[in-house]
Design a protein around this motif. Structure first.
Motif: not given
Length: 351
Positions: A90, A93, A104-108, A113
């Motif tokens: 992201c 984060c 990453c805490e909000r990875q795609t 995903t």
């Protein structure tokens, strides 16, 4: 566009005409020129990985050409030839701000995903954080081979493993990650012991410079560890489980010498996710145990420079190239024993 598609975990992998992806505001759409067939995608297809919404398109090791860029993208234009880590970070984060985009805490993740690169087109998030420009003259097939397996092995060895000239290195599992690790360790001046049940994989490891190739067929982890200890003169300084299996992980740790370093690269999923390790040995011998989860885009330049110099030759790891029509069968076959060494790379633009 054409894409490999499945409606149920473990169900048919079918080549279909499906809607093309829309472009994220901060991302791009890439025309996929090459994409690797990876065991991680096999795990996803089998339902071992959380976060996959059905129906789905697998694929995460890719290279191609930007055909659309979102309005928030600053650094990339239509026509740029790129690759991308399998973790799309992201950029905002705490982990990303610290430079650790690979966690990453909000990875795609394309192919997990979101729909992936077994397709003619793929959408990628946060392009300014994640895209990597291909060096002039590097083919998309070579770039796709860097994707998950080679880049992951590179960081596992150089960052966590701290591989040095003269180290004894054991590599358990000589598929794409393992053979990448063999090449990188040999280029670093290490002496490599490769372990795999496949004769073709062992032969490939020897061709890449491994000093010894061991067959663990029919042996328990403790027995394999003793073979490794004998082949390395008392135990490896650095050992990788590049397969992702409890037996390989245990053998890797037990095959270390005192103060040795184990790096877990192979995925341990589903029923293997909470695998036990010999913590008595870890404590008593002061072993180091690491997990390694890919490599952030900003770390690619050193690896790409080694490729450009000829010190590393990832194209040697590509066993065959196929079209999308063959991709589903190639992915399904990842669940069985390897019949040939080297990576399989799909070229989706083939007729």
């Amino acid at each position: 566009m054409r894409a490999v598609w499945f409606d149920a975990f473990g169900g048919p992998l079918e080549l279909r005409d499906v809607p093309a992806p829309s472009c994220p505001a901060a991302g791009v759409v890439v025309r996929v020129e090459a994409t690797g067939v990876c065991r991680s995608d096999w795990h996803g297809w089998r339902g071992h990985d959380d976060g996959i919404a059905l129906p789905h398109v697998p694929g995460h090791e890719l290279a191609g050409t930007v055909v659309e860029a979102g309005p928030e993208v600053r650094d990339w234009r239509v026509g740029d030839v790129v690759t991308v880590p399998f973790v799309n970070a992201c950029g905002a984060c705490a982990a990303c701000v610290a430079g650790e985009q690979q966690v990453c805490e909000r990875q795609t993740q394309p192919g997990f995903t979101q729909r992936g690169s077994f397709a003619e087109l793929v959408a990628l998030d946060h392009a300014d954080v994640n895209l990597v420009r291909l060096p002039a003259g590097m083919s998309p097939v070579t770039a796709a081979s860097l994707g998950c397996r080679f880049a992951t092995a590179y960081r596992a060895l150089t960052v966590h493993g701290r591989v040095r000239a003269g180290d004894e290195v054991a590599v358990h599992g000589c598929g794409g990650v393992g053979l990448s690790a063999v090449m990188i360790a040999v280029a670093s001046g290490a002496r490599v012991v490769a372990v795999d049940v496949s004769a073709a994989a062992r032969s490939a490891a020897l061709e890449l410079g491994a000093a010894v190739a061991l067959d663990p067929s029919g042996l328990g982890p403790e027995e394999v560890a003793l073979l490794v200890a004998d082949a390395t003169g008392g135990g490896a300084h650095l050992s990788l489980d590049a397969l992702g299996h409890p037996d390989a992980a245990l053998a890797s740790v037990l095959g270390l010498r005192r103060r040795g370093r184990h790096v877990q690269v192979g995925l341990l999923l589903a029923g293997h996710a909470r695998t036990a390790l010999p913590m008595d040995r870890v404590v008593g011998w002061e072993l180091e145990v690491y997990g390694s989860h890919g490599m952030a885009a900003h770390e690619y330049p050193a690896m790409l420079a080694a490729v450009a110099s000829g010190a590393l030759a990832p194209e040697r790891l590509v066993g065959r190239t196929i079209g999308l029509a063959e991709a589903g069968a190639a992915l399904a076959a990842m669940g069985g024993p390897a019949t040939a060494a080297g990576m399989t790379v799909v070229e989706p633009q083939r007729p």
